[in-house]
Design a protein around this motif. Structure first.
Motif, mmCIF file in Angstrom:
data_model
loop_
_atom_site.group_PDB
_atom_site.id
_atom_site.type_symbol
_atom_site.label_atom_id
_atom_site.label_comp_id
_atom_site.label_asym_id
_atom_site.label_seq_id
_atom_site.Cartn_x
_atom_site.Cartn_y
_atom_site.Cartn_z
ATOM 1 N N PRO A 285 -7.644 1.029 -2.517
ATOM 2 C CA PRO A 285 -8.008 0.798 -1.004
ATOM 3 C C PRO A 285 -6.549 0.347 -0.328
ATOM 4 N N GLY A 286 -6.538 0.656 0.914
ATOM 5 C CA GLY A 286 -5.496 0.399 1.721
ATOM 6 C C GLY A 286 -4.452 1.617 1.502
ATOM 7 N N ASP A 287 -4.450 2.485 0.453
ATOM 8 C CA ASP A 287 -3.337 3.406 0.336
ATOM 9 C C ASP A 287 -3.328 4.509 1.428
ATOM 10 N N ILE A 288 -2.311 4.974 1.961
ATOM 11 C CA ILE A 288 -2.427 6.023 3.100
ATOM 12 C C ILE A 288 -1.735 7.538 2.515
ATOM 13 N N VAL A 289 -2.644 8.357 2.705
ATOM 14 C CA VAL A 289 -2.252 9.840 2.505
ATOM 15 C C VAL A 289 -2.063 10.554 3.815
ATOM 16 N N VAL A 290 -1.029 11.158 3.766
ATOM 17 C CA VAL A 290 -0.544 11.734 5.154
ATOM 18 C C VAL A 290 -0.355 13.174 4.769
ATOM 19 N N ASP A 291 -1.263 13.979 5.707
ATOM 20 C CA ASP A 291 -1.000 15.367 5.661
ATOM 21 C C ASP A 291 -0.359 16.079 6.666
ATOM 22 N N CYS A 292 0.986 16.527 6.189
ATOM 23 C CA CYS A 292 1.931 16.963 7.297
ATOM 24 C C CYS A 292 1.693 18.567 7.334
ATOM 25 N N GLY A 293 0.651 19.052 6.721
ATOM 26 C CA GLY A 293 0.631 20.622 6.746
ATOM 27 C C GLY A 293 0.036 20.823 8.073
ATOM 28 N N GLU B 212 -14.070 6.654 3.163
ATOM 29 C CA GLU B 212 -15.373 6.139 1.981
ATOM 30 C C GLU B 212 -14.631 5.399 0.742
ATOM 31 N N HIS B 213 -13.515 5.913 0.475
ATOM 32 C CA HIS B 213 -12.796 5.186 -0.424
ATOM 33 C C HIS B 213 -11.786 4.148 -0.290
ATOM 34 N N GLY B 214 -11.883 3.740 0.842
ATOM 35 C CA GLY B 214 -10.978 2.525 1.596
ATOM 36 C C GLY B 214 -9.608 3.048 1.688
ATOM 37 N N LEU B 215 -9.426 4.487 1.928
ATOM 38 C CA LEU B 215 -7.992 4.969 1.971
ATOM 39 C C LEU B 215 -7.976 5.829 3.469
ATOM 40 N N HIS B 216 -6.697 5.474 3.748
ATOM 41 C CA HIS B 216 -6.314 6.087 5.253
ATOM 42 C C HIS B 216 -5.828 7.363 4.950
ATOM 43 N N PHE B 217 -6.607 8.194 5.619
ATOM 44 C CA PHE B 217 -6.006 9.687 5.745
ATOM 45 C C PHE B 217 -5.439 9.984 7.178
ATOM 46 N N VAL B 218 -4.096 10.626 7.085
ATOM 47 C CA VAL B 218 -3.461 10.752 8.503
ATOM 48 C C VAL B 218 -3.044 12.097 8.532
ATOM 49 N N GLY B 219 -3.769 12.752 9.300
ATOM 50 C CA GLY B 219 -3.611 14.315 9.601
ATOM 51 C C GLY B 219 -2.278 14.114 10.596
ATOM 52 N N THR B 220 -1.079 14.723 10.277
ATOM 53 C CA THR B 220 0.174 14.688 10.869
ATOM 54 C C THR B 220 0.909 15.876 11.335
ATOM 55 N N GLY B 221 0.911 16.206 12.674
ATOM 56 C CA GLY B 221 1.386 17.499 13.295
ATOM 57 C C GLY B 221 2.885 17.075 13.010
ATOM 58 N N PRO C 19 1.100 -1.241 0.074
ATOM 59 C CA PRO C 19 -0.063 0.038 0.138
ATOM 60 C C PRO C 19 0.884 1.197 0.107
ATOM 61 N N ARG C 20 0.396 2.206 -0.816
ATOM 62 C CA ARG C 20 1.177 3.433 -0.891
ATOM 63 C C ARG C 20 1.038 4.328 0.444
ATOM 64 N N ALA C 21 2.131 5.002 0.719
ATOM 65 C CA ALA C 21 2.384 5.925 1.698
ATOM 66 C C ALA C 21 2.753 7.220 0.986
ATOM 67 N N GLY D 41 -2.190 11.200 13.165
ATOM 68 C CA GLY D 41 -3.308 10.882 13.876
ATOM 69 C C GLY D 41 -3.523 9.865 12.976
ATOM 70 N N GLY D 42 -5.014 9.538 12.599
ATOM 71 C CA GLY D 42 -5.228 8.575 11.606
ATOM 72 C C GLY D 42 -5.452 7.112 12.447
ATOM 73 N N SER D 43 -5.766 6.016 11.259
ATOM 74 C CA SER D 43 -5.987 4.745 11.848
ATOM 75 C C SER D 43 -4.758 4.103 12.593
ATOM 76 N N ALA D 44 -4.969 3.085 13.426
ATOM 77 C CA ALA D 44 -3.815 2.398 13.843
ATOM 78 C C ALA D 44 -3.489 1.471 12.800
ATOM 79 N N GLU D 45 -4.106 1.185 12.093
ATOM 80 C CA GLU D 45 -3.450 0.282 10.978
ATOM 81 C C GLU D 45 -2.553 1.121 10.081
#
Ligand code: 6PG
Length: 476
Positions: free
Chosen positions: A93-101, A117-126, A67-69, A143-147
């Motif tokens: 599905p399963g890919d991870i998008v990390v927002d570091c802003g 809803e698209h099966g994607l992980h969105f990870v808001g990251t400080g 899965p992409r990060a 943040g985001g899912s433990a997975e």
């Protein structure tokens, strides 16, 4: 596809994060809307590690292992939504998008839900630590899912700052928890900076000392309990002479503090949650006040002589008073910030570990400080601590500091030197420990003009006095 992680958005923060990842042995896909930045990154730093540059977003996505990060490092707000709009259709599905802003946590919650809803992980990251931190080791608050953290954790913990062998990165909690904690970090950053600025101003007024002399005092403080990045750079900035004029740098900078808004968000949210983060609020308002140049000029003319002359009898005693008052006020600001995190965690059901949060702020971030270790110990020992002020180390510092704190605030008030964060922290402390607060009178007034009812100290129930009638009391 060969890249383990990708970074899109290669302005200075994204560029430095990508370099940090590559320097730590990760193969990094890199992309920027205008390809010049991608090219210059590879041309200037390609020898630091393995970069996989792409000029189109589709090629960038295709260059990533699944899965992409993907780290998105663009300006918070609409630009983030614009990038997500283009990115999401290319993902699986399963890919991870990390927002570091520096996103608002409410936006992060909205985006997380939409991508889920698209099966994607969105990870808001400080991410804290500025440009240098991004390159050499920031403090990272995902943040985001433990997975998602199972994939991201090993990568981020590797590139984060390390303190005593412990990475300054941990999973904060679901959806917006990471950005929330970063927001409060910035609020504390505002309070800390305001307190430092007030301490400088008091020293300057009380001692009639110049910035270079005060720099030495801060340098001394940085070898003790106050040791922190902000105290260290305060000494540096105060000692700096302006290149053009030779005057102290702080004397040629306009005294109007700006902000990008994270402190304001902290205060806005604290108002919603009913958490009195008075130090952060004073700091935020102090910045606003400083910017009202016209009002200030008019008031300066009208009230030029409203303060009283001030001279300090014993220099060393005064410097020590200011140090203790600064430490006590700073403890209040952090206590309030951690109260705010606890309240947010309850409100949004995040399960944030306060000791863990202090742990990852020990290095990398702007508020890194020696005493964060004490905060970690305090919350690890007692996760339900009612307030940080009660933890033994902090309680001692505050109790010992009280006489100094009162002298400094009283002297400042008499002299007419504004010390809003010092004064409000002391007022917070006195209010918390007060036997009775005048809140009882507020309740009486509310009941008098609006029948808003009150509770009694001696009986259960809700009551109202018939103020306009025979003044008897009725059960409401
Ligand atoms: C950090 C900082 C950073 C913040 C700047 C400017 O942790 O690295 O908090 O994220 O954006 O400090 O903030 P203001 O412009 O609001 O002062």
């Amino acid at each position: 596809p060969t890249a383990q992680i990708g970074v899109t958005g290669l302005a200075v923060m994204g560029r430095n994060l990508a370099r940090n990842l590559a320097r730590n042995g990760f193969t990094v896909a890199v992309h920027n809307r205008s390809p010049e930045r991608t090219r210059s990154l590879v041309a200037e730093h390609g020898d630091e590690g393995a970069f996989v540059p792409s000029e189109s977003l589709a090629d960038f996505v295709a260059s990533l292992e699944r899965p992409r990060a993907i780290v998105v490092m663009v300006k918070a707000g609409d630009p983030t939504d614009a990038v997500l709009g283009e990115l999401v259709p290319l993902l699986e599905p399963g890919d991870i998008v990390v927002d570091c802003g520096n996103a608002h946590f409410a936006d992060t919650r909205r985006r997380e839900e939409a991508l889920r809803e698209h099966g994607l992980h969105f990870v808001g990251t400080g991410v804290s630590g500025g440009e240098e931190g991004a390159l050499h080791g920031p403090s990272i608050m995902p943040g985001g899912s433990a997975e998602s953290y199972r994939k991201l954790g090993p990568i981020f913990e590797r590139i984060a700052a390390q303190v005593d062998g412990v990475p300054c990165c941990r999973h904060i909690g679901p959806d917006g928890a990471g950005h929330f904690v970063k927001m409060v970090h910035n609020g504390i950053e505002y309070a800390d900076m305001q307190l430092i600025a007030e301490a400088y101003d008091l020293l300057r007024a009380g001692l009639s000392a110049g910035p270079a002399e005060i720099a030495e005092i801060f340098r001394g403080w940085n070898t003790g309990e106050l040791e922190s990045f902000l105290i260290e750079i305060t000494a540096d900035v105060l000692a700096h002479p302006d290149a053009a004029t030779g005057r102290p740098f702080v004397d040629v900078v306009r005294d109007e503090a700006e902000q990008k808004g994270t402190g304001r968000w902290t205060v806005q949210n604290a108002l919603d949650l009913g958490i009195p983060i008075t130090g952060i609020a004073e700091a935020t308002f102090a910045r606003s006040l400083s910017g009202h140049a016209e009002q200030r000029a008019a008031a300066r003319r009208a009230f030029a002589d409203a303060g009283q002359p001030w001279w300090v009898e014993n220099r060393d005693t005064f410097v020590e008073d200011v140090r203790r008052a600064l430490l006590a006020s700073k403890i209040v600001a952090y206590a309030q910030g951690f109260d705010h995190i606890r309240a947010g965690s309850r409100e949004y059901d995040w399960g944030i570990d306060l000791g863990g949060t202090a742990t990852i702020w020990r290095g990398g971030c702007i508020i890194r400080a020696r005493f964060l270790d004490r905060i970690r110990e305090a919350y690890d020992a007692r996760p339900d601590l009612p307030t940080l002020l009660l933890a033994p180390w902090f309680a001692d510092r505050v109790s010992d500091g009280v006489p100094s704190w009162r002298r400094v605030v009283a002297d400042a008030a008499r002299a007419g030197v504004p010390a809003p964060a010092f004064a409000s922290s002391l007022a917070y402390f006195d209010a918390l420990r007060a036997e009775r607060l005048p809140a009882a009178l507020i309740q009486g007034l509310r009941d008098n003009f609006g029948a808003h009812t009150y509770h009694r100290v001696d009986r259960e129930g809700t009551f109202h006095t018939l103020w306009a009638g025979d003044r008897s009391e009725v059960s409401a």
